[in-house]
Design a protein around this motif. Sequence first.
Motif, PDB file in Angstrom:
ATOM      1  N   ILE A   1       0.831  -1.197   0.000  1.00 57.91           N
ATOM      2  CA  ILE A   1       0.000   0.000   0.000  1.00 57.91           C
ATOM      3  C   ILE A   1       0.867   1.250   0.000  1.00 57.91           C
ATOM      4  CG2 ILE A   1      -1.632   1.337   1.400  1.00 57.91           C
ATOM      5  CD1 ILE A   1      -2.916  -1.313   2.189  1.00 57.91           C
ATOM      6  N   ARG A   2       1.907   1.234   0.827  1.00 57.64           N
ATOM      7  CA  ARG A   2       2.821   2.381   0.871  1.00 57.64           C
ATOM      8  C   ARG A   2       3.491   2.602  -0.480  1.00 57.64           C
ATOM      9  NH1 ARG A   2       6.152   0.366   4.142  1.00 57.64           N
ATOM     10  NH2 ARG A   2       7.881   0.003   2.713  1.00 57.64           N
ATOM     11  N   ILE A   3       3.936   1.531  -1.115  1.00 65.62           N
ATOM     12  CA  ILE A   3       4.617   1.654  -2.403  1.00 65.62           C
ATOM     13  C   ILE A   3       3.643   2.096  -3.495  1.00 65.62           C
ATOM     14  CG2 ILE A   3       5.722   0.271  -4.222  1.00 65.62           C
ATOM     15  CD1 ILE A   3       7.201  -1.199  -1.968  1.00 65.62           C
ATOM     16  N   PHE A   4       2.425   1.547  -3.485  1.00 63.97           N
ATOM     17  CA  PHE A   4       1.430   1.976  -4.465  1.00 63.97           C
ATOM     18  C   PHE A   4       1.103   3.454  -4.289  1.00 63.97           C
ATOM     19  CE2 PHE A   4      -2.964   2.877  -5.629  1.00 63.97           C
ATOM     20  CZ  PHE A   4      -2.969   2.471  -6.952  1.00 63.97           C
ATOM     21  N   ARG A   5       0.916   3.873  -3.041  1.00 67.83           N
ATOM     22  CA  ARG A   5       0.595   5.277  -2.771  1.00 67.83           C
ATOM     23  C   ARG A   5       1.684   6.197  -3.315  1.00 67.83           C
ATOM     24  NH1 ARG A   5       1.226   5.864   3.086  1.00 67.83           N
ATOM     25  NH2 ARG A   5       3.401   6.074   2.457  1.00 67.83           N
ATOM     26  N   ASP A   6       2.939   5.894  -3.002  1.00 62.26           N
ATOM     27  CA  ASP A   6       4.041   6.738  -3.463  1.00 62.26           C
ATOM     28  C   ASP A   6       4.158   6.710  -4.986  1.00 62.26           C
ATOM     29  OD1 ASP A   6       4.522   7.269  -0.824  1.00 62.26           O
ATOM     30  OD2 ASP A   6       6.236   5.910  -0.640  1.00 62.26           O
ATOM     31  N   PHE A   7       3.946   5.534  -5.574  1.00 62.85           N
ATOM     32  CA  PHE A   7       4.050   5.401  -7.033  1.00 62.85           C
ATOM     33  C   PHE A   7       2.982   6.257  -7.718  1.00 62.85           C
ATOM     34  CE2 PHE A   7       3.189   3.571 -11.137  1.00 62.85           C
ATOM     35  CZ  PHE A   7       4.429   3.163 -11.612  1.00 62.85           C
ATOM     36  N   MET A   8       1.746   6.163  -7.254  1.00 61.73           N
ATOM     37  CA  MET A   8       0.662   6.888  -7.905  1.00 61.73           C
ATOM     38  C   MET A   8       0.748   8.393  -7.661  1.00 61.73           C
ATOM     39  SD  MET A   8      -0.951   4.791  -9.752  1.00 61.73           S
ATOM     40  CE  MET A   8      -2.365   5.792 -10.231  1.00 61.73           C
ATOM     41  N   LEU A   9       1.218   8.799  -6.500  1.00 67.38           N
ATOM     42  CA  LEU A   9       1.398  10.233  -6.255  1.00 67.38           C
ATOM     43  C   LEU A   9       2.449  10.800  -7.199  1.00 67.38           C
ATOM     44  CD1 LEU A   9       1.233  10.426  -2.346  1.00 67.38           C
ATOM     45  CD2 LEU A   9      -0.506  11.178  -3.991  1.00 67.38           C
ATOM     46  N   ASP A  10       3.526  10.050  -7.425  1.00 69.32           N
ATOM     47  CA  ASP A  10       4.551  10.493  -8.380  1.00 69.32           C
ATOM     48  C   ASP A  10       3.984  10.549  -9.795  1.00 69.32           C
ATOM     49  OD1 ASP A  10       6.484  10.795  -6.452  1.00 69.32           O
ATOM     50  OD2 ASP A  10       7.408   8.837  -6.788  1.00 69.32           O
ATOM     51  N   TYR A  11       3.142   9.567 -10.140  1.00 66.68           N
ATOM     52  CA  TYR A  11       2.540   9.537 -11.472  1.00 66.68           C
ATOM     53  C   TYR A  11       1.585  10.719 -11.674  1.00 66.68           C
ATOM     54  CZ  TYR A  11      -1.073   8.422 -14.873  1.00 66.68           C
ATOM     55  OH  TYR A  11      -1.979   8.504 -15.891  1.00 66.68           O
ATOM     56  N   LEU A  12       0.796  11.037 -10.665  1.00 64.55           N
ATOM     57  CA  LEU A  12      -0.228  12.065 -10.799  1.00 64.55           C
ATOM     58  C   LEU A  12       0.321  13.485 -10.679  1.00 64.55           C
ATOM     59  CD1 LEU A  12      -3.023  10.361  -8.680  1.00 64.55           C
ATOM     60  CD2 LEU A  12      -3.062  10.722 -11.157  1.00 64.55           C
ATOM     61  N   ARG A  13       1.464  13.631 -10.018  1.00 69.48           N
ATOM     62  CA  ARG A  13       1.997  14.975  -9.756  1.00 69.48           C
ATOM     63  C   ARG A  13       2.139  15.826 -11.025  1.00 69.48           C
ATOM     64  NH1 ARG A  13       5.909  13.407  -6.813  1.00 69.48           N
ATOM     65  NH2 ARG A  13       4.704  13.494  -4.880  1.00 69.48           N
ATOM     66  N   PRO A  14       2.658  15.286 -12.127  1.00 69.83           N
ATOM     67  CA  PRO A  14       2.828  16.134 -13.321  1.00 69.83           C
ATOM     68  C   PRO A  14       1.518  16.572 -13.973  1.00 69.83           C
ATOM     69  CG  PRO A  14       4.256  14.194 -13.420  1.00 69.83           C
ATOM     70  CD  PRO A  14       3.283  13.964 -12.315  1.00 69.83           C
ATOM     71  N   ILE A  15       0.406  15.903 -13.682  1.00 65.82           N
ATOM     72  CA  ILE A  15      -0.850  16.259 -14.345  1.00 65.82           C
ATOM     73  C   ILE A  15      -1.829  16.972 -13.417  1.00 65.82           C
ATOM     74  CG2 ILE A  15      -0.650  14.452 -16.081  1.00 65.82           C
ATOM     75  CD1 ILE A  15      -2.526  12.716 -14.519  1.00 65.82           C
ATOM     76  N   VAL A  16      -1.343  17.385 -12.247  1.00 65.16           N
ATOM     77  CA  VAL A  16      -2.202  18.099 -11.298  1.00 65.16           C
ATOM     78  C   VAL A  16      -2.740  19.383 -11.927  1.00 65.16           C
ATOM     79  CG1 VAL A  16      -2.150  19.464  -9.177  1.00 65.16           C
ATOM     80  CG2 VAL A  16      -1.282  17.143  -9.166  1.00 65.16           C
ATOM     81  N   GLU A  17      -1.922  20.032 -12.757  1.00 63.77           N
ATOM     82  CA  GLU A  17      -2.354  21.296 -13.361  1.00 63.77           C
ATOM     83  C   GLU A  17      -3.629  21.101 -14.173  1.00 63.77           C
ATOM     84  OE1 GLU A  17      -0.647  24.811 -16.345  1.00 63.77           O
ATOM     85  OE2 GLU A  17       0.587  23.070 -15.852  1.00 63.77           O
ATOM     86  N   ARG A  18      -3.740  19.940 -14.825  1.00 63.21           N
ATOM     87  CA  ARG A  18      -4.954  19.665 -15.610  1.00 63.21           C
ATOM     88  C   ARG A  18      -6.163  19.510 -14.708  1.00 63.21           C
ATOM     89  NH1 ARG A  18      -6.935  14.710 -17.739  1.00 63.21           N
ATOM     90  NH2 ARG A  18      -4.970  13.645 -17.342  1.00 63.21           N
ATOM     91  N   PHE A  19      -5.973  18.905 -13.513  1.00 67.36           N
ATOM     92  CA  PHE A  19      -7.082  18.741 -12.582  1.00 67.36           C
ATOM     93  C   PHE A  19      -7.615  20.102 -12.126  1.00 67.36           C
ATOM     94  CE2 PHE A  19      -4.945  14.638 -10.889  1.00 67.36           C
ATOM     95  CZ  PHE A  19      -5.366  13.943 -12.009  1.00 67.36           C
ATOM     96  N   GLU A  20      -6.690  21.015 -11.843  1.00 68.79           N
ATOM     97  CA  GLU A  20      -7.057  22.255 -11.177  1.00 68.79           C
ATOM     98  C   GLU A  20      -7.385  23.381 -12.132  1.00 68.79           C
ATOM     99  OE1 GLU A  20      -3.797  22.937  -8.431  1.00 68.79           O
ATOM    100  OE2 GLU A  20      -4.811  21.703  -6.917  1.00 68.79           O
ATOM    101  N   SER A  21      -7.061  23.232 -13.408  1.00 67.83           N
ATOM    102  CA  SER A  21      -7.303  24.295 -14.367  1.00 67.83           C
ATOM    103  C   SER A  21      -8.790  24.508 -14.597  1.00 67.83           C
ATOM    104  CB  SER A  21      -6.617  23.975 -15.700  1.00 67.83           C
ATOM    105  OG  SER A  21      -6.939  24.973 -16.664  1.00 67.83           O
ATOM    106  N   GLN A  22      -9.180  25.765 -14.760  1.00 72.84           N
ATOM    107  CA  GLN A  22     -10.565  26.077 -15.094  1.00 72.84           C
ATOM    108  C   GLN A  22     -10.697  26.523 -16.546  1.00 72.84           C
ATOM    109  OE1 GLN A  22     -12.822  28.330 -12.112  1.00 72.84           O
ATOM    110  NE2 GLN A  22     -11.057  28.180 -10.774  1.00 72.84           N
ATOM    111  N   SER A  23      -9.582  26.591 -17.236  1.00 69.65           N
ATOM    112  CA  SER A  23      -9.612  26.979 -18.641  1.00 69.65           C
ATOM    113  C   SER A  23      -8.938  25.910 -19.478  1.00 69.65           C
ATOM    114  CB  SER A  23      -8.899  28.318 -18.846  1.00 69.65           C
ATOM    115  OG  SER A  23      -7.552  28.233 -18.391  1.00 69.65           O
ATOM    116  N   ALA A  24      -9.157  25.938 -20.761  1.00 74.38           N
ATOM    117  CA  ALA A  24      -8.605  24.918 -21.653  1.00 74.38           C
ATOM    118  C   ALA A  24      -7.094  24.969 -21.637  1.00 74.38           C
ATOM    119  CB  ALA A  24      -9.127  25.136 -23.068  1.00 74.38           C
TER     120      ALA A  24
END
Length: 300
Positions: free
Chosen positions: A276-299
């Motif tokens: 669980i710890r390894i999966f959590r760290d792996f997925m957080l690293d994977y998602l970090r670069p695309i956070v801007e897409r989650f939070e953006s309100q414009s195209a």
Amino acid sequence: MYGANMQAMDWSDVHYCLAVIQEGSVTAAAKKLGVNHTTVSRRISALEKTLHASLFDRSTSGWSVTPVGESILPNLEQMQEAASAIERSVHADRKDLSGTLRITALDVCIQRILLPGLKAFSEKYPSIHVELLASDEALDLSVHAADIAFRTTNNPPPNVVGKKIANFNYGVYATKRVWEDYMAGRSEVGAISWVLDGKAIPEWLRQSYPDMPIRYRSNSLNVIYDLVRQGSGFAEIPCSLGNSDPDLIKIPAQGVMEPMGFWLLTNLDLRTTARIRIFRDFMLDYLRPIVERFESQSAL
């Protein structure tokens, strides 16, 4: 810091020393360790040289521990226990990097956000078998209905721990064709909404398009998203979905939902479990670069 003439101890030398003390003789220690007695003697001599002290009195009748050896014996035993604890921990982690990992998330979250990361995780850790529970229900992590939950919420339940990944912003979206039809005054253009009590009108619709009829309702974000993409009407969806789809445009609207936190959650008791710890760290690293897409309100 070590003194100018003091060398760092080699743990394996300590291991040989303790074996002699515990087994009562060099011969017995050598047998236990699977080496010859000269190896044991040589390693203990190396330890004594490092410590600048004799740990055993050697005689024809055998070896006996010196007062110096007696005085440091508790410390040597603590070193042995610490080394054993490290070995047990590593072994447990390796053993725990197998088995099943149950992950729950919205169907659209799995399909549109998580799948590439899940594929990469499975390639790196093939002995961990992933079960995907596509559900918008708040599965009870405290009874291990799932090990990991990806959830959009501003109030995580108190019996879990987790990491807030980003904020999901929302907007109203439609295809360009549907928007043009609406602007041309075509009455067949309608809205798509969540199934609530069957009568509730979304705030964005009430404030911005009060005369627009609701054509579809669904309890699935994935279904709502596909309805929008197929030109079935206006709908409120996460900006991360709408902005990433070249067939959709963001429609002017007031009364849109407030941002919702996107969380990775797990049970309090399982947070240190290796897989669980390894999966959590792996997925957080994977998602970090695309956070801007989650939070953006414009195209983007």
